[in-house]
Scaffold this motif. Structure first.
Motif, PDB file in Angstrom:
ATOM      1  N   CYS A  94       0.832  -1.214   0.000  1.00 27.60           N
ATOM      2  CA  CYS A  94       0.000   0.000   0.000  1.00 27.60           C
ATOM      3  C   CYS A  94       0.860   1.255   0.000  1.00 27.60           C
ATOM      4  N   LYS A  95       1.898   1.287   0.819  1.00 33.86           N
ATOM      5  CA  LYS A  95       2.778   2.467   0.901  1.00 33.86           C
ATOM      6  C   LYS A  95       3.484   2.733  -0.422  1.00 33.86           C
ATOM      7  N   SER A  96       3.703   1.683  -1.206  1.00 36.51           N
ATOM      8  CA  SER A  96       4.383   1.865  -2.497  1.00 36.51           C
ATOM      9  C   SER A  96       3.408   2.273  -3.601  1.00 36.51           C
ATOM     10  N   GLY A  97       2.115   2.246  -3.307  1.00 37.81           N
ATOM     11  CA  GLY A  97       1.129   2.683  -4.291  1.00 37.81           C
ATOM     12  C   GLY A  97       0.291   1.593  -4.914  1.00 37.81           C
ATOM     13  N   VAL A  98       0.517   0.332  -4.544  1.00 33.53           N
ATOM     14  CA  VAL A  98      -0.320  -0.752  -5.078  1.00 33.53           C
ATOM     15  C   VAL A  98      -1.764  -0.475  -4.650  1.00 33.53           C
ATOM     16  N   PRO A  99      -2.719  -0.487  -5.581  1.00 36.05           N
ATOM     17  CA  PRO A  99      -4.103  -0.097  -5.269  1.00 36.05           C
ATOM     18  C   PRO A  99      -4.915  -1.193  -4.573  1.00 36.05           C
ATOM     19  N   LEU A 100      -4.525  -1.499  -3.342  1.00 37.24           N
ATOM     20  CA  LEU A 100      -5.251  -2.501  -2.556  1.00 37.24           C
ATOM     21  C   LEU A 100      -6.390  -1.830  -1.794  1.00 37.24           C
ATOM     22  N   PRO A 101      -7.451  -2.579  -1.491  1.00 36.62           N
ATOM     23  CA  PRO A 101      -8.556  -2.008  -0.715  1.00 36.62           C
ATOM     24  C   PRO A 101      -8.084  -1.573   0.671  1.00 36.62           C
ATOM     25  N   ASN A 102      -8.761  -0.601   1.225  1.00 34.58           N
ATOM     26  CA  ASN A 102      -8.414  -0.073   2.540  1.00 34.58           C
ATOM     27  C   ASN A 102      -8.933  -1.006   3.644  1.00 34.58           C
ATOM     28  N   HIS A 103      -8.000  -1.508   4.467  1.00 36.05           N
ATOM     29  CA  HIS A 103      -8.338  -2.391   5.589  1.00 36.05           C
ATOM     30  C   HIS A 103      -7.433  -2.078   6.758  1.00 36.05           C
ATOM     31  N   ASP A 104      -7.842  -2.467   7.959  1.00 40.89           N
ATOM     32  CA  ASP A 104      -6.938  -2.457   9.100  1.00 40.89           C
ATOM     33  C   ASP A 104      -5.899  -3.530   8.808  1.00 40.89           C
ATOM     34  N   PRO A 105      -4.617  -3.182   8.729  1.00 41.98           N
ATOM     35  CA  PRO A 105      -3.600  -4.167   8.347  1.00 41.98           C
ATOM     36  C   PRO A 105      -3.592  -5.423   9.222  1.00 41.98           C
ATOM     37  N   GLU A 106      -3.885  -5.255  10.513  1.00 42.01           N
ATOM     38  CA  GLU A 106      -3.842  -6.415  11.401  1.00 42.01           C
ATOM     39  C   GLU A 106      -5.039  -7.345  11.230  1.00 42.01           C
ATOM     40  N   SER A 107      -6.013  -6.931  10.441  1.00 36.31           N
ATOM     41  CA  SER A 107      -7.141  -7.820  10.173  1.00 36.31           C
ATOM     42  C   SER A 107      -6.954  -8.577   8.863  1.00 36.31           C
ATOM     43  N   VAL A 108      -5.832  -8.335   8.175  1.00 38.28           N
ATOM     44  CA  VAL A 108      -5.570  -8.965   6.878  1.00 38.28           C
ATOM     45  C   VAL A 108      -4.786 -10.257   7.089  1.00 38.28           C
ATOM     46  N   SER A 109      -5.361 -11.363   6.698  1.00 41.78           N
ATOM     47  CA  SER A 109      -4.675 -12.657   6.762  1.00 41.78           C
ATOM     48  C   SER A 109      -3.934 -12.883   5.438  1.00 41.78           C
ATOM     49  N   PRO A 110      -3.034 -13.876   5.395  1.00 42.13           N
ATOM     50  CA  PRO A 110      -2.401 -14.177   4.105  1.00 42.13           C
ATOM     51  C   PRO A 110      -3.419 -14.437   2.990  1.00 42.13           C
ATOM     52  N   ASN A 111      -4.480 -15.152   3.302  1.00 41.72           N
ATOM     53  CA  ASN A 111      -5.471 -15.430   2.254  1.00 41.72           C
ATOM     54  C   ASN A 111      -6.248 -14.184   1.859  1.00 41.72           C
ATOM     55  N   ASP A 112      -6.552 -13.303   2.822  1.00 45.60           N
ATOM     56  CA  ASP A 112      -7.225 -12.047   2.473  1.00 45.60           C
ATOM     57  C   ASP A 112      -6.383 -11.266   1.464  1.00 45.60           C
ATOM     58  N   LEU A 113      -5.081 -11.173   1.754  1.00 46.21           N
ATOM     59  CA  LEU A 113      -4.189 -10.457   0.855  1.00 46.21           C
ATOM     60  C   LEU A 113      -4.104 -11.159  -0.496  1.00 46.21           C
ATOM     61  N   ARG A 114      -4.054 -12.471  -0.480  1.00 48.38           N
ATOM     62  CA  ARG A 114      -4.024 -13.261  -1.726  1.00 48.38           C
ATOM     63  C   ARG A 114      -5.244 -12.943  -2.596  1.00 48.38           C
ATOM     64  N   LEU A 115      -6.411 -12.883  -1.987  1.00 47.48           N
ATOM     65  CA  LEU A 115      -7.631 -12.591  -2.742  1.00 47.48           C
ATOM     66  C   LEU A 115      -7.609 -11.173  -3.322  1.00 47.48           C
ATOM     67  N   MET A 116      -7.046 -10.211  -2.553  1.00 44.65           N
ATOM     68  CA  MET A 116      -6.916  -8.843  -3.068  1.00 44.65           C
ATOM     69  C   MET A 116      -5.956  -8.812  -4.262  1.00 44.65           C
ATOM     70  N   ILE A 117      -4.820  -9.483  -4.125  1.00 49.43           N
ATOM     71  CA  ILE A 117      -3.801  -9.494  -5.174  1.00 49.43           C
ATOM     72  C   ILE A 117      -4.327 -10.179  -6.435  1.00 49.43           C
ATOM     73  N   GLN A 118      -5.090 -11.265  -6.269  1.00 49.98           N
ATOM     74  CA  GLN A 118      -5.637 -11.998  -7.426  1.00 49.98           C
ATOM     75  C   GLN A 118      -6.478 -11.110  -8.323  1.00 49.98           C
ATOM     76  N   LYS A 119      -7.127 -10.124  -7.746  1.00 48.62           N
ATOM     77  CA  LYS A 119      -7.980  -9.230  -8.537  1.00 48.62           C
ATOM     78  C   LYS A 119      -7.171  -8.229  -9.352  1.00 48.62           C
ATOM     79  N   LEU A 120      -5.895  -8.067  -8.984  1.00 45.65           N
ATOM     80  CA  LEU A 120      -5.067  -7.059  -9.637  1.00 45.65           C
ATOM     81  C   LEU A 120      -4.011  -7.624 -10.579  1.00 45.65           C
ATOM     82  N   TYR A 121      -3.432  -8.755 -10.192  1.00 56.25           N
ATOM     83  CA  TYR A 121      -2.225  -9.235 -10.897  1.00 56.25           C
ATOM     84  C   TYR A 121      -2.320 -10.724 -11.206  1.00 56.25           C
ATOM     85  N   PRO A 122      -1.634 -11.131 -12.262  1.00 61.17           N
ATOM     86  CA  PRO A 122      -1.713 -12.531 -12.692  1.00 61.17           C
ATOM     87  C   PRO A 122      -0.891 -13.455 -11.805  1.00 61.17           C
ATOM     88  N   ARG A 123      -1.395 -14.668 -11.642  1.00 59.82           N
ATOM     89  CA  ARG A 123      -0.605 -15.707 -11.002  1.00 59.82           C
ATOM     90  C   ARG A 123       0.451 -16.145 -12.017  1.00 59.82           C
TER      91      ARG A 123
END
Length: 154
Positions: free
Chosen positions: A122-151
């Motif tokens: 987020c600090k580098s500018g990647v357009p991830l949804p706004n969340h409390d960082p401590e509520s983000v699990s690895p899978n939550d982040l994975r699902l956010m990333i999947q919407k933006l970038y290719p596996r």
């Protein structure tokens, strides 16, 4: 040339069955860890043994148990700078509990893997949804990333 990536580890990645099953149960996900892999082969993440660190990539990593997503190169420098500033911060057990049990922030000092990766991106500018960082699990982040970038399959 290597790419800038984020990697998500599946709970079945090694023989620590009890620990991995426990993490899978509490995180309610098959993905229990994440790491930023920089184009020079260094890895930025946080774990329960070293806290936040930048280290050499595990050359024995079994890609069968990991999912990799390419992040555009122009986010790498700022992402790495952020991680480098946090090296030495402790592992955030409160954040792990926060993402597992209570979607609230429990620590201001340390990082678990997912909140470090989330905030750094987020600090580098990647357009991830706004969340409390401590509520983000690895899978939550994975699902956010999947919407933006290719596996990718390195």
């Amino acid at each position: 040339m290597r790419k800038f990536m984020i990697a998500f580890k599946h709970y079945q990645h090694d023989g620590k069955d009890f620990y991995n099953q426990l993490m899978r149960t509490f995180l309610r996900s098959e993905f229990i860890h994440c790491e930023l892999i920089f184009s020079d082969g260094k890895v930025g993440s946080s774990n329960e043994f070293t806290g936040v660190n930048i280290f050499a990539e595990d050359q024995n990593r079994n890609p069968f148990y990991w999912e990799f997503y390419e992040i555009p190169w122009y986010y790498e420098v700022e992402t790495r700078k952020y991680v480098a500033r946090k090296v030495g911060k402790p592992y955030n057990w409160g954040g792990v509990l926060g993402s597992m049990l209570y979607p609230i922030g429990l620590s201001q000092d340390g990082f678990c893997c997912a909140d470090l990766c989330y905030v750094a991106l987020c600090k580098s500018g990647v357009p991830l949804p706004n969340h409390d960082p401590e509520s983000v699990s690895p899978n939550d982040l994975r699902l956010m990333i999947q919407k933006l970038y290719p596996r990718i399959y390195p």
